[in-house]
Design an enzyme around this catalytic site. Structure first.
Site, PDB file in Angstrom:
ATOM      1  N   ILE A 156      24.462 -13.432   2.787  1.00 27.71           N
ATOM      2  CA  ILE A 156      24.942 -12.257   2.066  1.00 27.71           C
ATOM      3  C   ILE A 156      25.790 -12.690   0.862  1.00 27.71           C
ATOM      4  CG2 ILE A 156      26.228 -10.080   2.243  1.00 27.71           C
ATOM      5  CD1 ILE A 156      23.512 -10.352   3.938  1.00 27.71           C
ATOM      6  N   GLU A 363      16.224 -10.786  -3.238  1.00 26.76           N
ATOM      7  CA  GLU A 363      15.858  -9.371  -3.461  1.00 26.76           C
ATOM      8  C   GLU A 363      14.348  -9.187  -3.326  1.00 26.76           C
ATOM      9  OE1 GLU A 363      17.980  -6.967  -6.146  1.00 26.76           O
ATOM     10  OE2 GLU A 363      19.855  -8.008  -5.769  1.00 26.76           O
TER      11      GLU A 363
HETATM   12  N1  COS Z   1      10.795   3.809  -1.809  1.00 24.85           N
HETATM   13  C1  COS Z   1      10.572   4.821  -0.940  1.00 24.85           C
HETATM   14  N2  COS Z   1       9.996   4.648   0.270  1.00 24.85           N
HETATM   15  C2  COS Z   1       9.623   3.409   0.583  1.00 24.85           C
HETATM   16  C3  COS Z   1       9.812   2.303  -0.261  1.00 24.85           C
HETATM   17  C4  COS Z   1      10.439   2.551  -1.515  1.00 24.85           C
HETATM   18  N3  COS Z   1      10.655   1.577  -2.372  1.00 24.85           N
HETATM   19  N4  COS Z   1       9.333   1.206   0.333  1.00 24.85           N
HETATM   20  C5  COS Z   1       8.859   1.577   1.522  1.00 24.85           C
HETATM   21  N5  COS Z   1       9.034   2.908   1.674  1.00 24.85           N
HETATM   22  C6  COS Z   1       8.640   3.734   2.805  1.00 24.85           C
HETATM   23  C7  COS Z   1       7.132   3.760   2.936  1.00 24.85           C
HETATM   24  O1  COS Z   1       6.568   4.799   2.169  1.00 24.85           O
HETATM   25  C8  COS Z   1       6.945   3.966   4.410  1.00 24.85           C
HETATM   26  O2  COS Z   1       7.153   5.332   4.702  1.00 24.85           O
HETATM   27  P1  COS Z   1       6.144   6.107   5.670  1.00 24.85           P
HETATM   28  O3  COS Z   1       6.245   5.369   6.988  1.00 24.85           O
HETATM   29  O4  COS Z   1       6.688   7.489   5.710  1.00 24.85           O
HETATM   30  O5  COS Z   1       4.799   5.987   5.052  1.00 24.85           O
HETATM   31  C9  COS Z   1       8.112   3.205   5.018  1.00 24.85           C
HETATM   32  O6  COS Z   1       9.104   3.106   4.017  1.00 24.85           O
HETATM   33  C10 COS Z   1       7.706   1.841   5.494  1.00 24.85           C
HETATM   34  O7  COS Z   1       7.140   1.177   4.398  1.00 24.85           O
HETATM   35  P2  COS Z   1       6.132  -0.021   4.595  1.00 24.85           P
HETATM   36  O8  COS Z   1       5.109   0.370   5.616  1.00 24.85           O
HETATM   37  O9  COS Z   1       5.665  -0.442   3.253  1.00 24.85           O
HETATM   38  O10 COS Z   1       7.114  -1.097   5.263  1.00 24.85           O
HETATM   39  P3  COS Z   1       6.864  -2.603   5.650  1.00 24.85           P
HETATM   40  O11 COS Z   1       7.598  -2.862   6.896  1.00 24.85           O
HETATM   41  O12 COS Z   1       5.427  -2.927   5.562  1.00 24.85           O
HETATM   42  O13 COS Z   1       7.680  -3.427   4.530  1.00 24.85           O
HETATM   43  C11 COS Z   1       8.299  -4.309   2.399  1.00 24.85           C
HETATM   44  C12 COS Z   1       7.733  -3.138   3.233  1.00 24.85           C
HETATM   45  C13 COS Z   1       7.624  -5.635   2.675  1.00 24.85           C
HETATM   46  C14 COS Z   1       8.048  -3.890   0.967  1.00 24.85           C
HETATM   47  C15 COS Z   1       9.800  -4.398   2.686  1.00 24.85           C
HETATM   48  O14 COS Z   1      10.035  -4.892   3.973  1.00 24.85           O
HETATM   49  C16 COS Z   1      10.537  -5.281   1.689  1.00 24.85           C
HETATM   50  O15 COS Z   1      10.860  -4.847   0.593  1.00 24.85           O
HETATM   51  N6  COS Z   1      10.805  -6.554   2.067  1.00 24.85           N
HETATM   52  C17 COS Z   1      11.591  -7.431   1.241  1.00 24.85           C
HETATM   53  C18 COS Z   1      13.008  -7.179   1.538  1.00 24.85           C
HETATM   54  C19 COS Z   1      13.888  -7.821   0.549  1.00 24.85           C
HETATM   55  O16 COS Z   1      13.780  -7.599  -0.640  1.00 24.85           O
HETATM   56  N7  COS Z   1      14.808  -8.597   1.071  1.00 24.85           N
HETATM   57  C20 COS Z   1      15.760  -9.228   0.251  1.00 24.85           C
HETATM   58  C21 COS Z   1      17.071  -9.095   0.913  1.00 24.85           C
HETATM   59  S1  COS Z   1      18.127  -8.008   0.173  1.00 24.85           S
HETATM   60  S2  COS Z   1      18.956  -9.138  -1.174  1.00 24.85           S
END
Ligand code: COS
Length: 386
Positions: A156, A363
């Site tokens: 973090i 991110e």
């Molecule tokens: N805005 C709005 N809704 C979102 C969204 C966004 N940006 N991203 C996902 N959602 C919603 C989807 O629409 C879905 O909703 P429904 O179930 O109602 O259809 C739900 O959230 C789940 O989305 P999804 O099925 O795409 O989730 P996954 O578990 O497959 O994961 C990723 C999606 C891989 C994109 C996500 O886990 C991710 O961003 N991972 C990287 C995390 C990251 O950046 N980590 C860094 C640490 S923080 S510094």
């Protein structure tokens, strides 16, 4: 290039540039070497109101936009990527409150974030939940008018230095990602401690630590939005913050390019400055072109997000993806142009290269950005999105 910036945006850019050049540049090597958190510089950025950019006026901010944050990030990163991410992570930590927080939460927390008196941080990642953000195991189980938080957040940024943490935890594991919630956790809450400071390849002046929660009781009024909105809050937070990481990568690339250009004009081999050799000229031309393309993309995505704040996942991911990939290429080429000097820690170029690498990872890795872009585009073409 003229990017038609407003007077306020030019002022923000110039303010950040002045602090970066006068205060950060002279100490960046020492901060990197000592792995020292840049509190003196954070105070300078705060005094110049740069933490106020991303906060609405009603809570002591300047009510500026993502583009303004990107301009500040680019300038700070040109001097030091580590200082830049310490700055940006306060915005990252504040975004869930800005997006989903109650009026009381906004009034309680945002003024101190805007003034830079307190830093914020964002706690999503865990040992087993990186790219797969839905795999978080930290729990926040209801107990009367509190949640009891147990678990460990990993890597973090601003860990230990920030006072305000927005943490994603499972309030109801049975509901999967719909059972994740976002909570505000203040430093000093009993049961909340920090792991050791991580030793990193780059961005060494920034602090990266674990957040450890052991029966940590959080008042229910610290729930951001509703129970079950945590995953959405995390995704929307990342949508808002990724262009800033793009801008960090852009600043790092620009800084490395400027070092390489200056060096190529001064370095004489075979009786001529190496800038007169076409091999070097073509590298410089490619570097400058990639940088300008990244800048054009980031600025237009950020401006689009400031005026159309609805569905911005695809464009936000594009800005981060493209800029971080070109930053890696440009910084590697800058080291190459400078040869042995580029490899030496006496010069800033190897630091730019080390700092660039993380922008392809945090991110959301660039592999995840490609997933977000592709799936978003497919969804749109099927008429489900914009
Ligand atoms: N805005 C709005 N809704 C979102 C969204 C966004 N940006 N991203 C996902 N959602 C919603 C989807 O629409 C879905 O909703 P429904 O179930 O109602 O259809 C739900 O959230 C789940 O989305 P999804 O099925 O795409 O989730 P996954 O578990 O497959 O994961 C990723 C999606 C891989 C994109 C996500 O886990 C991710 O961003 N991972 C990287 C995390 C990251 O950046 N980590 C860094 C640490 S923080 S510094």
């Amino acid at each position: 290039m003229d990017y038609l910036l407003s007077e306020q945006q030019i002022f923000i850019r110039d303010t950040a540039r002045e602090i970066a050049q006068k205060k950060i540049l002279p100490v960046r090597a020492e901060l990197d070497e000592q792995e020292e958190f840049p509190w003196d510089i954070i105070k300078e950025l705060a005094a110049a109101d740069l933490f106020a950019i991303f906060v609405p006026e009603a809570y002591g901010g300047l009510d500026a936009g993502i583009l303004d944050v990107c301009l500040a990030m680019e300038e700070i990163s040109k001097a030091c990527g580590g200082v830049a991410v310490s700055y940006a992570s306060s915005a990252l930590g504040a975004f869930p409150i800005l997006l989903y927080g109650s009026e009381e939460q906004k009034q309680k927390y945002l003024p101190d974030i805007a003034s830079g008196k307190k830093l914020a941080a964002f706690g999503l990642t865990e040992a087993g939940a990186g790219s797969d953000a839905s795999g978080i195991q930290t729990t926040a189980l209801p107990d009367g008018d509190h949640y009891v938080l147990n678990g460990t957040k990993q890597w973090i940024t601003n860990g230990g230095e920030a006072e305000i943490y927005t943490v994603i935890a499972m309030t109801n594991k049975a509901r999967g990602i719909r059972g994740a919630s976002a909570l505000i956790v203040e430093k000093g809450t009993p049961g909340f401690s920090f792991g050791k400071k991580e030793k990193k390849l780059g961005i060494r002046s920034s602090s990266t630590r674990e957040l450890i929660f052991e029966d940590c009781r959080i008042p229910k009024e610290n729930l951001i939005g509703k129970e079950g909105q945590g995953f959405l809050a995390a995704m929307k937070t990342l949508d808002k913050s990724r262009p800033g990481i793009g801008a960090q990568a852009l600043g790092i690339a620009q800084g490395a390019y400027e070092e390489a250009l200056r060096y190529s004009r001064e370095r004489v081999q075979f009786g001529k400055p190496i800038s007169s050799f076409q091999a070097i000229q073509h590298m410089l031309a490619d570097m400058a072109t990639k940088i300008e393309a990244a800048r054009a993309l980031i600025y237009s995505v950020a401006r689009y997000m400031d005026t159309n704040p609805k569905d911005m996942s695809v464009e936000s991911a594009m800005a981060k993806l493209y800029a971080s990939d070109i930053a890696m290429e440009v910084t590697v080429d800058a080291v190459q142009i400078m040869g042995g000097y580029g490899y030496m820690r006496e010069y800033p170029t190897e630091k730019y290269m080390r700092d660039a690498k993380i922008t392809q990872i945090y991110e959301g890795t660039n592999q995840i950005q490609r997933n977000v872009i592709a799936l978003g585009l497919i969804k749109r073409s099927a008429g489900k999105g914009k």
